[in-house]
Write a protein that holds these residues in place. Sequence first.
Motif, PDB file in Angstrom:
ATOM      1  N   VAL A 126     -44.147 -56.229 -14.126  1.00  0.00           N
ATOM      2  CA  VAL A 126     -43.160 -57.223 -14.561  1.00  0.00           C
ATOM      3  C   VAL A 126     -43.013 -57.099 -16.066  1.00  0.00           C
ATOM      4  O   VAL A 126     -44.003 -57.116 -16.802  1.00  0.00           O
ATOM      5  CB  VAL A 126     -43.589 -58.662 -14.202  1.00  0.00           C
ATOM      6  N   SER A 127     -41.786 -56.969 -16.524  1.00  0.00           N
ATOM      7  CA  SER A 127     -41.498 -57.046 -17.952  1.00  0.00           C
ATOM      8  C   SER A 127     -40.654 -58.295 -18.181  1.00  0.00           C
ATOM      9  O   SER A 127     -39.588 -58.451 -17.593  1.00  0.00           O
ATOM     10  CB  SER A 127     -40.748 -55.800 -18.426  1.00  0.00           C
ATOM     11  N   PHE A 128     -41.152 -59.159 -19.056  1.00  0.00           N
ATOM     12  CA  PHE A 128     -40.547 -60.480 -19.258  1.00  0.00           C
ATOM     13  C   PHE A 128     -40.215 -60.691 -20.718  1.00  0.00           C
ATOM     14  O   PHE A 128     -41.020 -60.394 -21.605  1.00  0.00           O
ATOM     15  CB  PHE A 128     -41.517 -61.564 -18.790  1.00  0.00           C
ATOM     16  N   THR A 129     -39.035 -61.229 -20.987  1.00  0.00           N
ATOM     17  CA  THR A 129     -38.692 -61.728 -22.313  1.00  0.00           C
ATOM     18  C   THR A 129     -38.220 -63.165 -22.159  1.00  0.00           C
ATOM     19  O   THR A 129     -37.330 -63.455 -21.359  1.00  0.00           O
ATOM     20  CB  THR A 129     -37.586 -60.884 -22.967  1.00  0.00           C
ATOM     21  N   GLY A 130     -38.833 -64.061 -22.932  1.00  0.00           N
ATOM     22  CA  GLY A 130     -38.498 -65.478 -22.837  1.00  0.00           C
ATOM     23  C   GLY A 130     -39.509 -66.310 -23.590  1.00  0.00           C
ATOM     24  O   GLY A 130     -40.188 -65.834 -24.504  1.00  0.00           O
ATOM     25  N   SER A 131     -39.646 -67.546 -23.187  1.00  0.00           N
ATOM     26  CA  SER A 131     -40.511 -68.476 -23.912  1.00  0.00           C
ATOM     27  C   SER A 131     -41.983 -68.169 -23.676  1.00  0.00           C
ATOM     28  O   SER A 131     -42.375 -67.586 -22.655  1.00  0.00           O
ATOM     29  CB  SER A 131     -40.220 -69.914 -23.468  1.00  0.00           C
ATOM     30  N   THR A 132     -42.805 -68.587 -24.631  1.00  0.00           N
ATOM     31  CA  THR A 132     -44.250 -68.412 -24.489  1.00  0.00           C
ATOM     32  C   THR A 132     -44.773 -69.219 -23.304  1.00  0.00           C
ATOM     33  O   THR A 132     -45.670 -68.771 -22.579  1.00  0.00           O
ATOM     34  CB  THR A 132     -44.961 -68.832 -25.786  1.00  0.00           C
ATOM     35  N   GLU A 133     -44.214 -70.392 -23.078  1.00  0.00           N
ATOM     36  CA  GLU A 133     -44.648 -71.230 -21.959  1.00  0.00           C
ATOM     37  C   GLU A 133     -44.484 -70.499 -20.630  1.00  0.00           C
ATOM     38  O   GLU A 133     -45.407 -70.459 -19.801  1.00  0.00           O
ATOM     39  CB  GLU A 133     -43.852 -72.528 -21.945  1.00  0.00           C
ATOM     40  N   VAL A 134     -43.316 -69.899 -20.411  1.00  0.00           N
ATOM     41  CA  VAL A 134     -43.088 -69.173 -19.154  1.00  0.00           C
ATOM     42  C   VAL A 134     -43.923 -67.900 -19.120  1.00  0.00           C
ATOM     43  O   VAL A 134     -44.469 -67.529 -18.079  1.00  0.00           O
ATOM     44  CB  VAL A 134     -41.596 -68.864 -18.982  1.00  0.00           C
ATOM     45  N   GLY A 135     -44.043 -67.219 -20.252  1.00  0.00           N
ATOM     46  CA  GLY A 135     -44.868 -66.011 -20.290  1.00  0.00           C
ATOM     47  C   GLY A 135     -46.310 -66.282 -19.925  1.00  0.00           C
ATOM     48  O   GLY A 135     -46.939 -65.511 -19.179  1.00  0.00           O
ATOM     49  N   ARG A 136     -46.872 -67.385 -20.441  1.00  0.00           N
ATOM     50  CA  ARG A 136     -48.246 -67.749 -20.085  1.00  0.00           C
ATOM     51  C   ARG A 136     -48.355 -68.077 -18.597  1.00  0.00           C
ATOM     52  O   ARG A 136     -49.351 -67.748 -17.939  1.00  0.00           O
ATOM     53  CB  ARG A 136     -48.686 -68.962 -20.906  1.00  0.00           C
ATOM     54  N   SER A 137     -47.319 -68.718 -18.052  1.00  0.00           N
ATOM     55  CA  SER A 137     -47.309 -69.015 -16.622  1.00  0.00           C
ATOM     56  C   SER A 137     -47.333 -67.729 -15.794  1.00  0.00           C
ATOM     57  O   SER A 137     -48.039 -67.644 -14.782  1.00  0.00           O
ATOM     58  CB  SER A 137     -46.075 -69.849 -16.280  1.00  0.00           C
ATOM     59  N   LEU A 138     -46.592 -66.717 -16.235  1.00  0.00           N
ATOM     60  CA  LEU A 138     -46.600 -65.428 -15.543  1.00  0.00           C
ATOM     61  C   LEU A 138     -47.976 -64.784 -15.610  1.00  0.00           C
ATOM     62  O   LEU A 138     -48.449 -64.190 -14.622  1.00  0.00           O
ATOM     63  CB  LEU A 138     -45.564 -64.497 -16.159  1.00  0.00           C
ATOM     64  N   GLN A 139     -48.632 -64.888 -16.746  1.00  0.00           N
ATOM     65  CA  GLN A 139     -49.977 -64.333 -16.874  1.00  0.00           C
ATOM     66  C   GLN A 139     -50.921 -64.942 -15.845  1.00  0.00           C
ATOM     67  O   GLN A 139     -51.716 -64.244 -15.205  1.00  0.00           O
ATOM     68  CB  GLN A 139     -50.504 -64.560 -18.289  1.00  0.00           C
ATOM     69  N   ARG A 140     -50.824 -66.259 -15.682  1.00  0.00           N
ATOM     70  CA  ARG A 140     -51.691 -66.920 -14.708  1.00  0.00           C
ATOM     71  C   ARG A 140     -51.312 -66.546 -13.285  1.00  0.00           C
ATOM     72  O   ARG A 140     -52.175 -66.304 -12.439  1.00  0.00           O
ATOM     73  CB  ARG A 140     -51.599 -68.444 -14.896  1.00  0.00           C
ATOM     74  N   GLN A 141     -50.014 -66.479 -13.021  1.00  0.00           N
ATOM     75  CA  GLN A 141     -49.559 -66.207 -11.660  1.00  0.00           C
ATOM     76  C   GLN A 141     -49.902 -64.796 -11.199  1.00  0.00           C
ATOM     77  O   GLN A 141     -50.187 -64.576 -10.016  1.00  0.00           O
ATOM     78  CB  GLN A 141     -48.045 -66.423 -11.571  1.00  0.00           C
ATOM     79  N   LEU A 142     -49.901 -63.836 -12.126  1.00  0.00           N
ATOM     80  CA  LEU A 142     -50.161 -62.444 -11.758  1.00  0.00           C
ATOM     81  C   LEU A 142     -51.620 -62.038 -11.936  1.00  0.00           C
ATOM     82  O   LEU A 142     -51.995 -60.917 -11.586  1.00  0.00           O
ATOM     83  CB  LEU A 142     -49.271 -61.522 -12.592  1.00  0.00           C
ATOM     84  N   ALA A 143     -52.425 -62.949 -12.469  1.00  0.00           N
ATOM     85  CA  ALA A 143     -53.837 -62.621 -12.698  1.00  0.00           C
ATOM     86  C   ALA A 143     -54.534 -62.246 -11.395  1.00  0.00           C
ATOM     87  O   ALA A 143     -54.308 -62.852 -10.347  1.00  0.00           O
ATOM     88  CB  ALA A 143     -54.540 -63.812 -13.350  1.00  0.00           C
ATOM     89  N   GLY A 144     -55.366 -61.235 -11.477  1.00  0.00           N
ATOM     90  CA  GLY A 144     -56.137 -60.811 -10.309  1.00  0.00           C
ATOM     91  C   GLY A 144     -55.398 -59.865  -9.381  1.00  0.00           C
ATOM     92  O   GLY A 144     -55.957 -59.454  -8.351  1.00  0.00           O
ATOM     93  N   ARG A 145     -54.166 -59.513  -9.733  1.00  0.00           N
ATOM     94  CA  ARG A 145     -53.391 -58.578  -8.917  1.00  0.00           C
ATOM     95  C   ARG A 145     -53.184 -57.275  -9.684  1.00  0.00           C
ATOM     96  O   ARG A 145     -53.259 -57.240 -10.911  1.00  0.00           O
ATOM     97  CB  ARG A 145     -52.034 -59.174  -8.557  1.00  0.00           C
ATOM     98  N   ASP A 146     -52.935 -56.213  -8.952  1.00  0.00           N
ATOM     99  CA  ASP A 146     -52.685 -54.920  -9.577  1.00  0.00           C
ATOM    100  C   ASP A 146     -51.221 -54.818  -9.999  1.00  0.00           C
ATOM    101  O   ASP A 146     -50.469 -53.940  -9.548  1.00  0.00           O
ATOM    102  CB  ASP A 146     -53.054 -53.786  -8.610  1.00  0.00           C
ATOM    103  N   VAL A 147     -50.810 -55.743 -10.857  1.00  0.00           N
ATOM    104  CA  VAL A 147     -49.434 -55.797 -11.353  1.00  0.00           C
ATOM    105  C   VAL A 147     -49.492 -55.839 -12.871  1.00  0.00           C
ATOM    106  O   VAL A 147     -50.106 -56.728 -13.449  1.00  0.00           O
ATOM    107  CB  VAL A 147     -48.689 -57.043 -10.820  1.00  0.00           C
ATOM    108  N   ARG A 148     -48.880 -54.856 -13.487  1.00  0.00           N
ATOM    109  CA  ARG A 148     -48.823 -54.853 -14.946  1.00  0.00           C
ATOM    110  C   ARG A 148     -47.868 -55.938 -15.435  1.00  0.00           C
ATOM    111  O   ARG A 148     -46.878 -56.248 -14.776  1.00  0.00           O
ATOM    112  CB  ARG A 148     -48.317 -53.508 -15.455  1.00  0.00           C
ATOM    113  N   LEU A 149     -48.156 -56.466 -16.632  1.00  0.00           N
ATOM    114  CA  LEU A 149     -47.295 -57.485 -17.220  1.00  0.00           C
ATOM    115  C   LEU A 149     -47.058 -57.174 -18.688  1.00  0.00           C
ATOM    116  O   LEU A 149     -48.001 -56.965 -19.454  1.00  0.00           O
ATOM    117  CB  LEU A 149     -47.914 -58.871 -17.082  1.00  0.00           C
ATOM    118  N   GLN A 150     -45.803 -57.131 -19.043  1.00  0.00           N
ATOM    119  CA  GLN A 150     -45.381 -56.999 -20.439  1.00  0.00           C
ATOM    120  C   GLN A 150     -44.617 -58.264 -20.807  1.00  0.00           C
ATOM    121  O   GLN A 150     -43.699 -58.657 -20.082  1.00  0.00           O
ATOM    122  CB  GLN A 150     -44.485 -55.770 -20.583  1.00  0.00           C
ATOM    123  N   THR A 151     -44.986 -58.900 -21.910  1.00  0.00           N
ATOM    124  CA  THR A 151     -44.317 -60.138 -22.301  1.00  0.00           C
ATOM    125  C   THR A 151     -43.842 -60.052 -23.747  1.00  0.00           C
ATOM    126  O   THR A 151     -44.592 -59.654 -24.640  1.00  0.00           O
ATOM    127  CB  THR A 151     -45.244 -61.358 -22.161  1.00  0.00           C
TER     128      THR A 151
END
Length: 481
Positions: A220-245
């Motif tokens: 997942v590559s995300f551009t937006g608010s820090t609040e939503v970006g932090r939510s994505l970090q929590r939601q994808l934690a523990g999965r084999d999914v890369r995250l760019q914010t």
Amino acid sequence: MPRLVGGAWREPREGHAIDVVDPADTRRVVARVPEMDPAEVAELYELAEAGAAVWAATSPLERAAVMVRTAALLRERAAEIAADLVAEMGKTRAEADGEVGKAADFFDYYASWARQPYGQLLHDARPGTETSTRTEPLGVVCLITPWNDPLLTPARKAAPALISGNAVVLKPAGETPLVALHLARALDDAGLPAGVLGVALGRASRISAALLDDPRLAAVSFTGSTEVGRSLQRQLAGRDVRLQTEMGGKNATAILDDADLALAIPTVAAAVFGQAGQRCTATSRIVVDRAVAEKVIAGLVEAAKALRPGPGGEPGTTMGPLVSSRHRDEVLGHIARAEADGAVLAVGGSAPAEPEFAHGCYVLPTVLRDVAPHMAIWREEVFGPVVAVRVVDGFDEAVEAVNDSVYGLAAGVFTQDLGRAHEFARRVNAGQVSVNLPTPGWDVHLPFGGFGASGSPFKEQGAEALRFYSRVKTVAIRFGA
């Protein structure tokens, strides 16, 4: 407008559409786009999985040819695309034209990587063994993009993702979906295979789980608010999914006592008020040495008064509206709180009073002086045509004030001392540092991204972006005894 699904364009289902309105006059509906449900998002992933297999097996030179044709189509259709960008987002026509051109540049730039060396040979201690590395695509990636640069940001993400061989599910912002559909149309017309790109349209509250929980998702590559970006970090934690914010910013520019004010004031004013302040790299804090503070503030006030708000497509407009009524109200709320906290309004601070602005999302360009570090206006992202000015004494205090933020996206300094310039660049905590330049304006080949609450370690743009969208495989082959 129809949406792209598996290489075909589908019209909205009856009763499942979202109105896109003009922020210059919210009574005007610009277009209606499909409102998708979770099952339709799952279909995009199913098609993307098949498309990813085809695209990964496609020669990088063939991928590049599709991207070059895409760039050409964007330029060919620039007038139509820019008009829709003005209508749905509110940018001035000049800003919209610039965005279309830069979006095309991303596809040309990343197409050029098809002819660059890839992988490397490595010495191996084992006799008769040749070892090398190669890069491979990740599979299916989801790109979540914001409303402020609704063509440039999808292009910034999609171009490196596609040249790397990935399939893309693009989720544009609900306020600004039209130009994302223009991008999809250009890629489709350029010959992108079916399924390699799908556009997920609709309200995030309804389809976010389907976008993020799909087992076929690799990144997942995300551009937006820090609040939503932090939510994505929590939601994808523990999965084999890369995250760019790429998240929030509270970018500061320091104007030192030796600055060339004839250069600094108009440059900083453009960095503050350009695109109505709705840029992630906009200057929103000014740190100014006491020796030149009054001249700088007076110059900013003059620059603010010289701007002409209005509809982006209207001749003479130099600053368009904010993207929505809700966002306008949020920005005005930040200004009111700053005044309540003790900041002094030097200019602006309200919506225009004239009747022709009554149905638009306008905020006058605003300068707040006498700002102290404890104030919310110094710390919280506003994302509008508002700048907070803080006076300091000397170089060390200026650097300390610039670094006084949880964010670290962009920072700038104006000085005629080369030693100070290098020292500022060394000490400041920001991913982008400008000297005698505006904080916005980074070209497609320059690595882009922030520190701290502004983003993840993965950079966008340039060669660095390719690292996020590919994986490295090491191969050792024994060919002799």
